[in-house]
Scaffold this motif. Sequence first.
Motif, PDB file in Angstrom:
ATOM      1  N   VAL A  90       0.026  11.363  -4.046  1.00 52.49           N
ATOM      2  CA  VAL A  90       1.156  11.308  -3.062  1.00 52.49           C
ATOM      3  C   VAL A  90       0.742  12.038  -1.826  1.00 52.49           C
ATOM      4  O   VAL A  90       1.343  11.768  -0.604  1.00 52.49           O
ATOM      5  N   ASP A  91      -0.002  13.095  -1.929  1.00 48.89           N
ATOM      6  CA  ASP A  91      -0.164  13.994  -0.830  1.00 48.89           C
ATOM      7  C   ASP A  91      -0.999  13.093   0.408  1.00 48.89           C
ATOM      8  O   ASP A  91      -2.405  12.700   0.088  1.00 48.89           O
ATOM      9  N   GLY A  92      -0.743  13.051   1.550  1.00 51.21           N
ATOM     10  CA  GLY A  92      -1.325  12.293   2.535  1.00 51.21           C
ATOM     11  C   GLY A  92      -1.231  10.716   2.367  1.00 51.21           C
ATOM     12  O   GLY A  92      -1.774  10.031   3.104  1.00 51.21           O
ATOM     13  N   HIS A  93      -0.468  10.440   1.389  1.00 54.52           N
ATOM     14  CA  HIS A  93      -0.352   8.806   1.368  1.00 54.52           C
ATOM     15  C   HIS A  93       1.134   8.487   1.120  1.00 54.52           C
ATOM     16  O   HIS A  93       1.912   9.023   0.791  1.00 54.52           O
ATOM     17  N   ALA A  94       1.310   7.190   1.940  1.00 54.43           N
ATOM     18  CA  ALA A  94       2.927   6.882   2.041  1.00 54.43           C
ATOM     19  C   ALA A  94       3.204   6.613   0.829  1.00 54.43           C
ATOM     20  O   ALA A  94       2.882   5.716  -0.310  1.00 54.43           O
ATOM     21  N   SER A  95       4.479   7.217   0.555  1.00 53.43           N
ATOM     22  CA  SER A  95       5.251   7.121  -1.006  1.00 53.43           C
ATOM     23  C   SER A  95       6.742   7.070  -1.032  1.00 53.43           C
ATOM     24  O   SER A  95       7.231   7.359   0.175  1.00 53.43           O
TER      25      SER A  95
ATOM     26  N   GLU B 265       1.998   1.020  -7.447  1.00 55.82           N
ATOM     27  CA  GLU B 265       1.379   0.562  -6.002  1.00 55.82           C
ATOM     28  C   GLU B 265       1.062  -1.001  -5.939  1.00 55.82           C
ATOM     29  O   GLU B 265       0.520  -1.704  -6.768  1.00 55.82           O
TER      30      GLU B 265
ATOM     31  N   ASP C 268       0.992  -1.040  -0.011  1.00 56.35           N
ATOM     32  CA  ASP C 268       0.003   0.011  -0.098  1.00 56.35           C
ATOM     33  C   ASP C 268       0.821   1.335   0.202  1.00 56.35           C
ATOM     34  O   ASP C 268       0.450   2.292   0.310  1.00 56.35           O
ATOM     35  N   VAL C 269       2.249   1.261  -0.224  1.00 57.93           N
ATOM     36  CA  VAL C 269       3.091   2.344  -0.267  1.00 57.93           C
ATOM     37  C   VAL C 269       2.986   2.798  -2.021  1.00 57.93           C
ATOM     38  O   VAL C 269       3.306   1.554  -2.879  1.00 57.93           O
ATOM     39  N   ARG C 270       2.758   3.882  -2.327  1.00 54.98           N
ATOM     40  CA  ARG C 270       3.243   4.467  -3.638  1.00 54.98           C
ATOM     41  C   ARG C 270       4.523   4.801  -4.148  1.00 54.98           C
ATOM     42  O   ARG C 270       5.343   5.481  -3.596  1.00 54.98           O
TER      43      ARG C 270
END
Length: 371
Positions: free
Chosen positions: A282-287, A264, A233-235
């Motif tokens: 990517v904003d607010g998401h684990a990347s 992903e 679940d990481v981009r």
Amino acid sequence: MAVFHIGLIINPVAGLGGPAGFKGSDGMAAQALALGVEAKAARRTQTALEVLLGLRERLHFVTFPGAMGADLLTEMGFAHRVVGALSAGECCAADTRKAVELLQDAGVALILFAGGDGTARDVCAAVRDGQPVLGIPAGVKIQSGVYAISPRAAGELTARLLEGGLVRLSSGEVRDIDEQALREGRVTARWYGELTVPQEGGYVQQVKQGGVESEELVLGDLADWLQESWDADVRYVFGPGSTLHGLAQNLGLQTTLLGVDVIENGHLLAGDVTEAQLFELVDGHASRLLVTAIGGQGHIIGRGNQQISPRVLRAIGLEHLRVVATKRKLATLEGRPLLVDSGDVTLDDAFPDAVRVWAGYKEELLYPLGK
């Protein structure tokens, strides 16, 4: 000329127990000093730093007060900034741990520390994952695999990094002997963790002479490593260029050669995205961000990948950036640093002085970064 920031920590009581026959210095420094034993940690550190005198204009140290670093750097004429404050009384483990925390907050590319296995334990207790460190041997016990073979070797390896030589990153074990048990005639060693340490790789010379590195094979190896280490679940943002395009192909993914793509859970989430689309993803998401260097030039940000804008970089976090480049590609820079030009001077200044480069299967290098 780019300035390289290095942290320095000296354990001033390291090694005192050896000449006194105490089998170590933990808790025995006062007794050793009372017997007339001379502290030598600073002198051994000086031996390491003498190698760097010719590079003084390119260096800026961050260190702890007094005998933990500031005194020696002042004596030798190195530019430096002092952080923190010493505890009352004899230097202790808490001082070392606090120093490690503050040097990391200052964003140093490498932490040099002088001491023995006890000092390495203290560094290990406070260091953040992936922070490169290198020990200058100055203690009684040097069992840990995080020290250079000599003080001069520590200086030479640091100089190699400053001069653009390829320096491989590796994990070194921190081990320490139970000093009380040793004084009772029992040898009991214990594992305390691992630190990220630079090691001499000799890569530049090898690539120029042999020219045998296969780009295709390396990209296959890198793909295997990445596939083994995907975080769920990481981009993963793949920047443009043939290196990352080839890496994606080895993963069975159809990315764009000159575009930015997002992966992903091992699948293409979005291809050839715009800056606005990328920021939304990517904003607010684990990347994580993977970029490569322009061969012969060295730019990793700001040339051909403007979709990776300052706000995108901030959203992902600079600590989540990795450069992917073969040793052959890095050799085309002939020792020049990698470069960033995001268009945001404040952000460019926030980049570290050296970045981690994925160069092969489970093989990372530490390479200088200019701004």
